[in-house]
Design an enzyme around this catalytic site. Structure first.
Site, PDB file in Angstrom:
ATOM      1  N   ASP A   1      -6.439 -45.163 -12.809  1.00 49.95           N
ATOM      2  CA  ASP A   1      -6.339 -46.547 -13.246  1.00 49.95           C
ATOM      3  C   ASP A   1      -5.770 -47.455 -12.165  1.00 49.95           C
ATOM      4  O   ASP A   1      -5.974 -48.663 -12.180  1.00 49.95           O
ATOM      5  CB  ASP A   1      -5.409 -46.651 -14.467  1.00 49.95           C
ATOM      6  CG  ASP A   1      -6.167 -46.555 -15.779  1.00 49.95           C
ATOM      7  OD1 ASP A   1      -7.366 -46.858 -15.792  1.00 49.95           O
ATOM      8  OD2 ASP A   1      -5.545 -46.170 -16.778  1.00 49.95           O
TER       9      ASP A   1
ATOM     10  N   TYR B   1      -2.317 -49.381   2.546  1.00 47.03           N
ATOM     11  CA  TYR B   1      -2.613 -50.813   2.696  1.00 47.03           C
ATOM     12  C   TYR B   1      -1.371 -51.643   2.398  1.00 47.03           C
ATOM     13  O   TYR B   1      -1.060 -52.601   3.117  1.00 47.03           O
ATOM     14  CB  TYR B   1      -3.749 -51.202   1.749  1.00 47.03           C
ATOM     15  CG  TYR B   1      -4.192 -52.636   1.877  1.00 47.03           C
ATOM     16  CD1 TYR B   1      -4.929 -53.068   2.975  1.00 47.03           C
ATOM     17  CD2 TYR B   1      -3.883 -53.564   0.881  1.00 47.03           C
ATOM     18  CE1 TYR B   1      -5.341 -54.393   3.085  1.00 47.03           C
ATOM     19  CE2 TYR B   1      -4.296 -54.884   0.989  1.00 47.03           C
ATOM     20  CZ  TYR B   1      -5.014 -55.287   2.093  1.00 47.03           C
ATOM     21  OH  TYR B   1      -5.425 -56.591   2.204  1.00 47.03           O
TER      22      TYR B   1
ATOM     23  N   VAL C   1     -11.690 -65.033   1.613  1.00 47.76           N
ATOM     24  CA  VAL C   1     -10.672 -66.081   1.667  1.00 47.76           C
ATOM     25  C   VAL C   1     -10.820 -66.933   2.929  1.00 47.76           C
ATOM     26  O   VAL C   1     -10.704 -68.155   2.880  1.00 47.76           O
ATOM     27  CB  VAL C   1      -9.258 -65.477   1.623  1.00 47.76           C
ATOM     28  CG1 VAL C   1      -8.219 -66.582   1.550  1.00 47.76           C
ATOM     29  CG2 VAL C   1      -9.109 -64.553   0.434  1.00 47.76           C
ATOM     30  N   GLY C   2     -11.074 -66.283   4.060  1.00 54.24           N
ATOM     31  CA  GLY C   2     -11.173 -67.020   5.320  1.00 54.24           C
ATOM     32  C   GLY C   2     -12.239 -68.092   5.285  1.00 54.24           C
ATOM     33  O   GLY C   2     -12.035 -69.218   5.767  1.00 54.24           O
TER      34      GLY C   2
END
Length: 388
Positions: A351, A139, A18-19
């Protein structure tokens, strides 16, 4: 608050998925006074190093796109690293941004912040309403802390820090390393290598392994060693084994679309726009006669204003509002790669979250919609992968 074209903008994580896209997007808009540091040049988990960097560069705006990331396997293996490394990065960058009077900060999180069984599509208000998905809990907690830091600094100090929560991203500069990549690039590389093994194209296999070694095995290794390590990741001759049942639903956003949304928010959206300018600007900032500091002051006002009531969920979802199953994604990748072999799903493996579709109404109301649909995006990603 506007940023003029000469504004010094620090993009943390400017080499990442993204950066790097945000960097290119800013340049295309005429913002050329950009600041970037590689991890080797600046370790964002090092508090003193981050302070020295801000002392020297004194940026006007910050885009915090740097993070310690990975897929289900990495999240399961490195739980302590995922919470600790991300918390260090966020605390260091956000605190130094405040200490150096940064005018605007954009924090990039993830939609994994939402509860495992949140109502779909997930609105911003679903945050902290029930338990998280276990496999990426650490996270998610780190990213929740990051968005709460932005929200809390705004409320206490009058800063202009905004948090955006992108859905699953993919695109140029994606991570194709099998040991810690996300679902789409991992799936694409597995299917591609299984096809190359079947085709007997060892030149391309060795080229691929040299670019991205697996567990220390590169393209110079013996064929049997390469085949053995690839088999650990479900890659065989004309056959691929993927984790889970293939039933989970996922939403995917092209990284350059995410960059465009991020820059749109950075340049056009203020915290006051998100929570209601009439309520916020007059009551929070007040006037000079009220003795309340203005938004650019480095001296904190201290404490929230009770008359505003509870202000929360100020982050912005960024996505397409569209989804498909992991099995459907695999079928799309198979078609793009030209794979004619077998794709199996290993139901003994986790999953992850059953469904992760976000509500993007707030983003649309702020003037941005996505451009790249999934079929076109997968095609573009495979073209990028083949040339890199």
């Amino acid at each position: 608050m506007t940023l003029d074209k000469n504004a010094r903008i620090y993009v943390a994580g400017h080499r990442g998925l993204v950066g790097s896209a945000i960097w290119r997007n800013l340049e295309s808009r005429g913002y050329t006074n950009l600041i970037g540091r590689t991890h080797r040049e600046l370790d964002l988990t090092d508090q003193l190093a981050v302070k020295r960097f801000f002392d020297e560069e004194n940026p006007d705006a910050v885009v915090l796109a740097a993070a310690f990331v990975g897929g289900i396997m990495a999240n399961s293996l490195y739980r302590a690293d995922f919470i600790m490394q991300n918390m260090k990065i966020q605390c260091n960058v956000i605190s130094e941004a405040y200490a150096h009077n940064v005018k605007k900060l954009l924090f990039l999180g993830s939609t994994c912040i939402y509860p495992k069984n949140a109502p779909q599509p997930m609105k911003e208000e679903a945050l902290l309403t029930s338990p998280l998905e276990y496999t990426n809990e650490e996270y998610a907690i780190a990213k929740i802390a990051g968005l709460k830091m932005c929200e809390s600094y705004n409320l206490q100090y009058g800063t202009n820090y905004i948090a955006v929560m992108p859905t699953n991203l993919y695109g140029p500069n994606d991570n194709f390393h099998l040991e810690n990549s996300h679902v789409m690039p991992a799936m694409m590389r597995k299917i591609y290598l299984a096809k190359m093994i079947h085709d007997g194209n060892w030149d391309k296999i060795r080229h691929d392994m040299n670019a991205r070694p697996v567990e220390g095995i590169d393209g110079n290794a013996q064929q049997e060693d390469i085949l053995q390590v690839l088999s650990k990741y479900g890659i065989y001759n004309n056959k691929v084994r993927l984790w889970g049942t293939g039933k989970p639903l996922r939403e995917f956003l092209w990284s350059e679309d995410m960059a465009d949304a991020s820059v749109h928010v950075l340049l056009n959206v203020d915290f006051s726009d998100i929570i209601g300018i009439e309520k916020y600007s007059s009551v929070f900032y007040g006037t000079a006669a009220d003795g309340v500091v203005d938004r650019n002051s480095s001296e904190g006002r201290g404490g929230a204003i009770p008359s505003l009531g509870e202000i929360r969920n100020c982050h912005i979802n960024v996505g397409t509002g569209k989804e498909l199953t992991i099995r459907e994604l695999s079928e799309l990748v198979v078609k793009i790669v030209g794979f004619e072999g077998v794709v199996e799903f290993d139901a003994s493996k986790p999953d992850g979250t059953p469904r992760k579709l976000i509500d993007v109404e707030k983003l649309h109301s702020l003037g941005w919609h996505h451009h790249v649909e999934i079929e076109e995006g997968v095609k573009r990603l495979f073209e990028w992968y083949q040339t890199h």
